[in-house]
Design an enzyme around this catalytic site. Sequence first.
Site, PDB file in Angstrom:
ATOM      1  CG  HIS A 109      -0.194   0.054   2.526  1.00  0.00           C
ATOM      2  ND1 HIS A 109       0.340   1.209   3.051  1.00  0.00           N
ATOM      3  CD2 HIS A 109       0.090  -0.929   3.404  1.00  0.00           C
ATOM      4  CE1 HIS A 109       0.917   0.947   4.206  1.00  0.00           C
ATOM      5  NE2 HIS A 109       0.791  -0.346   4.437  1.00  0.00           N
TER       6      HIS A 109
ATOM      7  NE  ARG B 120      -1.596  -0.053   6.842  1.00  0.00           N
ATOM      8  CZ  ARG B 120      -2.112  -0.652   7.923  1.00  0.00           C
ATOM      9  NH1 ARG B 120      -3.292  -0.281   8.388  1.00  0.00           N
ATOM     10  NH2 ARG B 120      -1.440  -1.616   8.558  1.00  0.00           N
TER      11      ARG B 120
ATOM     12  CD  GLU C  21       2.431  -4.859   8.363  1.00  0.00           C
ATOM     13  OE1 GLU C  21       2.750  -6.066   8.268  1.00  0.00           O
ATOM     14  OE2 GLU C  21       3.061  -3.942   7.814  1.00  0.00           O
TER      15      GLU C  21
ATOM     16  CG  HIS D  49      -0.691  -4.555   5.000  1.00  0.00           C
ATOM     17  ND1 HIS D  49      -1.147  -3.294   5.315  1.00  0.00           N
ATOM     18  CD2 HIS D  49      -1.802  -5.279   4.664  1.00  0.00           C
ATOM     19  CE1 HIS D  49      -2.459  -3.255   5.195  1.00  0.00           C
ATOM     20  NE2 HIS D  49      -2.882  -4.443   4.796  1.00  0.00           N
TER      21      HIS D  49
END
Length: 226
Positions: free
Chosen positions: A8, A59, A86, A181
């Site tokens: 991202h 995100r 993440e 991520h």
Amino acid sequence: MKLILLRHGQSEWNLENRFTGWTDVDLSDKGRQEAADAGRLLLEQGIRPAFYFTSYLKRAIHTLQIAAAVMDREWVPVCKDWHLNERHYGALQGLNKADTAKKYGDEQVHIWRRSYDTAPPALTENDQRHPKFDPRYASLTADELPAAESLEQTIERVRCCWEERIVPALRQYGDVLVVAHGNSLRGLVMMLQHLTPDEVTKLEIPTGTPWVFELDDRLAITGRSL
């Protein structure tokens, strides 16, 4: 087949140098520009993903949406999978990284951030940051909900998505884009390139920069671009 991995764009907490993990913060202005630039780069290279994967965090979702719009491929099917989230940074989430280093020491924070098998301090069960309070994870069992994760634990859950969803999508659609991520993408690269734990902890994946892996029928890498 092509597997395109995209971290991202810069988030608001990347900008503020804070531990983010599963906290659902949005992209910064720079992050939105990085997402658009990534889509433009894929378009210029003639890369046309036919299926998308992303995490449950905005995100990553917004990076995918922006890049897809630039490519004029917003119609492509997408799978959102929490396994691509993440790494969960536990009680560190929301803390400034520099301030945390002053409190606990650079060496300890480096271990929490960069070791393969050491998790940061865990959230307590009644901490409102715990994912059990988040409706998007309501279907998960108590065993699936992390209060903190090591990189090793993160990669093990990513492996579930790789084997059960991404590999079948590659075989069906050919070119697949995964927007996720830093640590979840480390896991995918580790599986693709057969990296050791030491090698994967040193791997740096920049925000908003597509990595394109060309794969044969056995999922062996035949080339890499971008």
